[in-house]
Design a protein around this motif. Structure first.
Motif, mmCIF file in Angstrom:
data_model
loop_
_atom_site.group_PDB
_atom_site.id
_atom_site.type_symbol
_atom_site.label_atom_id
_atom_site.label_comp_id
_atom_site.label_asym_id
_atom_site.label_seq_id
_atom_site.Cartn_x
_atom_site.Cartn_y
_atom_site.Cartn_z
ATOM 1 N N ASP A 124 0.747 -1.304 -0.048
ATOM 2 C CA ASP A 124 -0.010 0.034 0.014
ATOM 3 C C ASP A 124 0.804 1.484 -0.048
ATOM 4 O OD1 ASP A 124 -2.404 -1.311 -0.149
ATOM 5 O OD2 ASP A 124 -3.320 -0.384 1.713
ATOM 6 N N GLU A 125 1.509 1.414 0.898
ATOM 7 C CA GLU A 125 2.798 2.718 1.197
ATOM 8 C C GLU A 125 3.678 1.800 2.074
ATOM 9 O OE1 GLU A 125 1.529 6.076 3.322
ATOM 10 O OE2 GLU A 125 -0.387 6.309 2.106
ATOM 11 N N GLY A 146 5.003 1.619 -2.665
ATOM 12 C CA GLY A 146 3.592 1.610 -2.651
ATOM 13 C C GLY A 146 2.784 1.724 -3.849
ATOM 14 N N THR A 182 5.420 -0.921 6.182
ATOM 15 C CA THR A 182 4.526 -0.446 5.507
ATOM 16 C C THR A 182 3.087 0.211 6.092
ATOM 17 O OG1 THR A 182 3.161 -2.510 5.461
ATOM 18 C CG2 THR A 182 4.744 -2.275 3.976
ATOM 19 N N SER A 194 -2.854 2.598 2.305
ATOM 20 C CA SER A 194 -2.822 3.908 1.498
ATOM 21 C C SER A 194 -3.913 4.684 1.643
ATOM 22 C CB SER A 194 -2.598 3.425 0.176
ATOM 23 O OG SER A 194 -3.549 2.475 -0.303
#
Length: 351
Positions: A150-151, A219, A319, A322
């Motif tokens: 995601d990020e 991400g 992580t 997002s």
């Protein structure tokens, strides 16, 4: 370079899916061979644009006679997921027909032999796709499955049998972290790529030259020309370091200095409440035990309407999500702890 088109028969009449495969033929049969694929989760595109930036490098090497080992490339490995939209939102992680993650359910073969692949004639389209992707990859010394989170930081999942022998690959690619795993019960593509070699004699497995990894390119929004170029250079360095491509002008020396931790050290940090997420940390941050990680606003404007989440141990933020909307029980982030997680989850890899 040769281009071919693979066709996957769909689950109803008149439906089929296609994806291209590119092959570079090496000049040295003794050289290591490589298989690269991207977008098995069809909406994860950093690997796709990295391959796009890599292709001219490989074409130049081929034109100059520097391609030593065979290279097979599948830039977009999941045409089924690529075509899935629901109310305008792309859905490329799970097959809508079977509800199965596209990176689960790969056959874990007893040996690296395509003849052991199951007959998927009466299976579903996603099963046929998985069987064909594995068939394309079997026999290659290097297998790279390019994903993204995601990020997050750039990191690798690596089976313990391949570490630290793969440290040169991590250094060449310039990733920030390596997560080591030991058992696959879910049939990830990476697991299906390494499991057959765990069951054969060492002289066949050749772990000294074998590479199998899931590459997490930061991400899902990191689809950027500069990043793609840097990632392509990392892939190219890996191929040079492992003797697939010859490039005497390129230095592949250097050691990996990033994070190395077992999968058991990861805390996934499920959300205790549903609501809007306010993060206090970002990927790459080192946190102490008890540090504030995030606040969930579950009752806006009300007394007691916020719930805070704290680090269960010291470690690095790998992580985070997002999106900023969360349901209770959904994971907020991955914390790579300095010690084993108190509630480490079973399974090979979370992605």
């Amino acid at each position: 370079m040769q281009k071919s088109i693979e066709r996957i028969v769909g689950d109803s009449e008149g439906v089929s899916y296609e994806f291209p495969v590119f092959r570079f033929e090496g000049t040295d049969k003794a050289a290591s061979s490589a298989y690269l694929q991207a977008a098995l989760h069809a909406g994860e595109l950093p690997g796709v644009v990295a391959i796009d930036a890599l292709m001219p490098m490989l074409e130049k090497a081929e034109a100059e006679g520097r391609t030593k080992g065979n290279i097979t490339i599948v830039p977009q490995a999941n045409p089924i997921g690529r075509a899935q939209y629901h109310f305008g939102e792309h859905q490329g992680r799970f097959h809508l027909g079977t509800r199965t993650n596209f990176n689960r359910g790969f056959p874990l073969l007893a040996a690296p032999d395509v003849k052991l692949l199951p007959d998927t004639t009466l299976g579903t389209a996603d099963q046929r796709l998985k069987s064909r992707l594995l068939q394309l990859s079997i026999g290659h010394d290097i297998v790279l499955d390019l994903h993204c989170d995601d990020e997050g930081l750039a990191y690798l999942y690596v089976h313990t049998s391949l570490w630290p022998a793969m440290a040169d690959c991590a250094a060449a690619m310039g990733v920030d972290a390596v997560i080591l795993w030991n058992e696959d019960t879910d049939g990830t593509f990476e697991g299906a790529s390494i499991t057959p070699y765990l069951k054969v004699p060492a002289e066949v497995a050749r772990f000294d030259r074998r590479v199998a990894t899931t590459v997490e390119y930061r991400g899902i929004l990191d689809v950027d020309g500069a990043l793609a170029g840097a990632d392509a250079e990392g892939l190219y360095r890996l191929l040079v370091a492992r003797g697939v491509v010859l490039d005497q002008a390129l230095s592949t020396s250097g050691s990996f200095t990033g994070i190395v931790a077992p999968l058991e050290n990861i805390d996934m940090m499920p959300a205790p409440r549903a609501g809007a997420v306010l993060y206090d940390v970002k990927p790459g941050d080192r946190v102490a035990k008890g540090a504030l990680l995030a606040t969930i606003v579950h009752a806006p404007g009300e007394a007691g309407g916020r719930t805070q989440l704290f680090a269960p141990q010291a470690g690095i933020i790998l992580t985070r999500r997002s999106r900023r909307i969360i349901r209770a029980g959904e994971d907020l982030l991955k914390l790579v702890g300095d010690s084993k997680s108190a509630d480490a989850r079973s399974g090979t890899l979370e992605d």
